[in-house]
Design an enzyme around this catalytic site. Structure first.
Site, mmCIF file in Angstrom:
data_model
loop_
_atom_site.group_PDB
_atom_site.id
_atom_site.type_symbol
_atom_site.label_atom_id
_atom_site.label_comp_id
_atom_site.label_asym_id
_atom_site.label_seq_id
_atom_site.Cartn_x
_atom_site.Cartn_y
_atom_site.Cartn_z
ATOM 1 N N LYS A 73 32.681 21.845 24.089
ATOM 2 C CA LYS A 73 32.318 21.758 22.670
ATOM 3 C C LYS A 73 33.418 21.095 21.825
ATOM 4 O O LYS A 73 33.129 20.354 20.893
ATOM 5 C CB LYS A 73 31.992 23.144 22.118
ATOM 6 C CG LYS A 73 30.674 23.694 22.653
ATOM 7 C CD LYS A 73 30.317 24.991 21.954
ATOM 8 C CE LYS A 73 29.066 25.596 22.546
ATOM 9 N NZ LYS A 73 28.653 26.812 21.864
ATOM 10 N N SER A 76 21.879 27.537 32.612
ATOM 11 C CA SER A 76 21.395 27.172 31.270
ATOM 12 C C SER A 76 19.882 27.358 31.168
ATOM 13 O O SER A 76 19.129 26.970 32.062
ATOM 14 C CB SER A 76 21.753 25.710 30.977
ATOM 15 O OG SER A 76 21.123 25.310 29.787
ATOM 16 N N TYR A 136 22.212 37.722 23.802
ATOM 17 C CA TYR A 136 20.798 37.919 24.147
ATOM 18 C C TYR A 136 20.606 38.550 25.529
ATOM 19 O O TYR A 136 19.481 38.789 25.955
ATOM 20 C CB TYR A 136 19.986 36.619 24.017
ATOM 21 C CG TYR A 136 20.622 35.418 24.659
ATOM 22 C CD1 TYR A 136 20.507 35.171 26.010
ATOM 23 C CD2 TYR A 136 21.346 34.526 23.880
ATOM 24 C CE1 TYR A 136 21.099 34.083 26.585
ATOM 25 C CE2 TYR A 136 21.952 33.424 24.448
ATOM 26 C CZ TYR A 136 21.819 33.199 25.805
ATOM 27 O OH TYR A 136 22.422 32.117 26.368
ATOM 28 N N ASN A 163 27.917 20.899 19.328
ATOM 29 C CA ASN A 163 27.041 21.387 20.406
ATOM 30 C C ASN A 163 25.731 20.621 20.518
ATOM 31 O O ASN A 163 24.935 20.915 21.408
ATOM 32 C CB ASN A 163 26.818 22.908 20.335
ATOM 33 C CG ASN A 163 26.116 23.333 19.085
ATOM 34 O OD1 ASN A 163 25.789 22.514 18.236
ATOM 35 N ND2 ASN A 163 25.876 24.612 18.955
ATOM 36 N N GLY A 174 20.268 37.804 19.937
ATOM 37 C CA GLY A 174 20.607 36.378 19.860
ATOM 38 C C GLY A 174 19.529 35.415 20.324
ATOM 39 O O GLY A 174 19.733 34.196 20.286
HETATM 40 P P1 NAP Z 1 34.791 32.858 21.986
HETATM 41 O O1 NAP Z 1 35.102 31.634 21.214
HETATM 42 O O2 NAP Z 1 35.430 33.044 23.309
HETATM 43 O O3 NAP Z 1 35.140 34.141 21.042
HETATM 44 C C1 NAP Z 1 35.157 35.429 21.578
HETATM 45 C C2 NAP Z 1 35.321 36.487 20.475
HETATM 46 O O4 NAP Z 1 35.220 37.770 21.112
HETATM 47 C C3 NAP Z 1 36.652 36.484 19.746
HETATM 48 O O5 NAP Z 1 36.472 36.934 18.425
HETATM 49 C C4 NAP Z 1 37.473 37.528 20.557
HETATM 50 O O6 NAP Z 1 38.504 38.174 19.815
HETATM 51 C C5 NAP Z 1 36.399 38.549 20.842
HETATM 52 N N1 NAP Z 1 36.742 39.370 22.000
HETATM 53 C C6 NAP Z 1 36.618 39.041 23.315
HETATM 54 N N2 NAP Z 1 37.027 40.059 24.096
HETATM 55 C C7 NAP Z 1 37.402 41.072 23.249
HETATM 56 C C8 NAP Z 1 37.898 42.405 23.436
HETATM 57 N N3 NAP Z 1 38.067 42.911 24.670
HETATM 58 N N4 NAP Z 1 38.173 43.160 22.343
HETATM 59 C C9 NAP Z 1 37.973 42.674 21.094
HETATM 60 N N5 NAP Z 1 37.503 41.413 20.836
HETATM 61 C C10 NAP Z 1 37.224 40.631 21.907
HETATM 62 O O7 NAP Z 1 33.218 33.002 22.253
HETATM 63 P P2 NAP Z 1 31.987 32.299 21.473
HETATM 64 O O8 NAP Z 1 31.739 30.945 22.048
HETATM 65 O O9 NAP Z 1 32.182 32.442 20.003
HETATM 66 O O10 NAP Z 1 30.757 33.217 21.985
HETATM 67 C C11 NAP Z 1 30.724 34.598 21.687
HETATM 68 C C12 NAP Z 1 29.401 35.211 22.132
HETATM 69 O O11 NAP Z 1 28.322 34.600 21.445
HETATM 70 C C13 NAP Z 1 29.083 35.025 23.628
HETATM 71 O O12 NAP Z 1 28.531 36.227 24.077
HETATM 72 C C14 NAP Z 1 28.032 33.904 23.637
HETATM 73 O O13 NAP Z 1 27.161 34.004 24.744
HETATM 74 C C15 NAP Z 1 27.296 34.201 22.340
HETATM 75 N N6 NAP Z 1 26.607 33.016 21.750
HETATM 76 C C16 NAP Z 1 25.268 33.108 21.520
HETATM 77 C C17 NAP Z 1 24.608 32.043 20.957
HETATM 78 C C18 NAP Z 1 23.112 32.123 20.707
HETATM 79 O O14 NAP Z 1 22.464 31.093 20.511
HETATM 80 N N7 NAP Z 1 22.532 33.297 20.650
HETATM 81 C C19 NAP Z 1 25.307 30.865 20.610
HETATM 82 C C20 NAP Z 1 26.683 30.814 20.846
HETATM 83 C C21 NAP Z 1 27.332 31.913 21.416
HETATM 84 P P3 NAP Z 1 40.008 37.576 19.781
HETATM 85 O O15 NAP Z 1 39.990 36.491 18.756
HETATM 86 O O16 NAP Z 1 40.833 38.736 19.380
HETATM 87 O O17 NAP Z 1 40.303 37.079 21.171
#
Ligand code: NAP
Length: 276
Positions: A66, A15, A222, A87, A243
């Site tokens: 979460k 983290s 990011y 969160n 990000g």
């Molecule tokens: P999550 O709940 O696991 O959601 C993952 C998403 O990715 C779903 O829409 C999933 O589609 C899709 N996905 C994963 N593998 C795939 C593949 N092979 N082909 C097509 N779609 C795929 O994850 P999350 O918590 O929302 O986080 C997502 C990303 O955002 C991560 O990289 C995280 O580090 C980043 N994030 C950044 C911040 C920031 O502050 N910048 C904050 C939060 C999260 P399906 O529904 O079809 O499975």
């Protein structure tokens, strides 16, 4: 007495929050310390009671808790209740109150770089339907004139996101192929899937090379700083944002909630950029 803040998760070793929070306290003369806590799932309830017992005024919640923290909090904000994910937690009048700042943090980061006060009638493509997408959709859907297309690999999940705010009449669920076919119609794109994240940096959920020149593309990943998605957007001439600013804004919002200090997002971004 020095205040204590923290983050709970599992794993939590990587983290970045301790680094950016403690640096920000120092730069802004906030008498506090931020600590990461590794918590085993079976101890979650005890951990939260323990944090309260020792007077921790606020903590962040990360993967995989979460959704799981909700039953152990005294109150949950309307947004966090809708998306069933917290969160950020704040101790207020002896109660732990849960919030979800993902959507607000993303919106504030994008509005700042787009140099606008708020979204108006943009055509928006939201790629993904996971936890972050839910929070971002909920924030976006507070703008009735914004047209939102949600494109995701699994259509049912995109339908669930749409259901978070059925009063938004301007939302459609589409496939990733459909999104690709109409990519030149969008003013704002937000990529929220984990595709393109280190180490799989060549991957992208959708080809956006025919994006229009004055579009704005945001990817909430990011690491790397420029995903394949953002590289394609840049090549098409669009403005891009990764990000990091969302992450910084999230931390700025926490400090405001916990200590009432308004710290500078650019200053926090600088700490992040130096580290990543
Ligand atoms: P999550 O709940 O696991 O959601 C993952 C998403 O990715 C779903 O829409 C999933 O589609 C899709 N996905 C994963 N593998 C795939 C593949 N092979 N082909 C097509 N779609 C795929 O994850 P999350 O918590 O929302 O986080 C997502 C990303 O955002 C991560 O990289 C995280 O580090 C980043 N994030 C950044 C911040 C920031 O502050 N910048 C904050 C939060 C999260 P399906 O529904 O079809 O499975």
């Amino acid at each position: 007495m020095q205040e204590l803040f923290g983050v709970i998760g599992n794993p939590i070793r990587h983290s970045l929050s301790p680094l950016i929070q403690n640096q920000s306290y120092q730069l802004n003369n906030i008498d506090a310390h931020f600590q990461a806590f590794h918590v085993e799932e079976e101890n979650l309830e005890h951990a939260i009671k323990g944090l309260k017992a020792i007077g921790v005024k606020g903590f962040m919640v990360t993967v995989p808790f979460k959704n799981k923290v909700l039953p152990y909090l005294d109150e949950v904000s309307e947004t966090a209740k809708k998306i069933q994910a917290v969160n950020v937690v704040h101790l207020f009048n002896g109660k732990y109150i849960g919030y979800n700042f993902d959507g607000r943090a993303w919106l504030s980061a994008v509005e700042e770089d787009m140099e606008i006060n708020e979204l108006t009638s943009q055509n928006v493509l939201l790629v993904g339907a996971g936890g972050a997408a839910q929070s971002i959709y909920y924030s976006l859907s507070q703008y009735p004139n914004v047209k939102i297309d949600i494109g995701n690999r699994t259509k049912e999940k995109a339908d669930n996101v749409r259901r978070l705010n059925l009063s938004h009449k301007n939302t459609d669920v589409i496939s990733l192929d459909e999104a690709e076919a109409r990519i030149d119609k969008y003013d704002l794109l937000v990529q929220t899937t984990s595709i393109g994240m280190f180490p799989n940096v060549e991957n992208t959920p959708i080809n956006i090379s025919s994006l229009k020149k004055d579009a704005f593309a945001s990817d909430i990943i990011y690491n790397p700083k420029a995903t394949e998605f953002l590289k394609q957007a840049k090549e098409a001439g669009a403005q891009i944002q990764n990000g990091m600013k969302m992450l910084a804004s999230q931390n700025v919002l926490c400090i405001k909630k916990w200590t009432n200090n308004q710290v500078d997002v650019e200053e926090m971004l600088k700490t992040l950029e130096e580290h990543l």
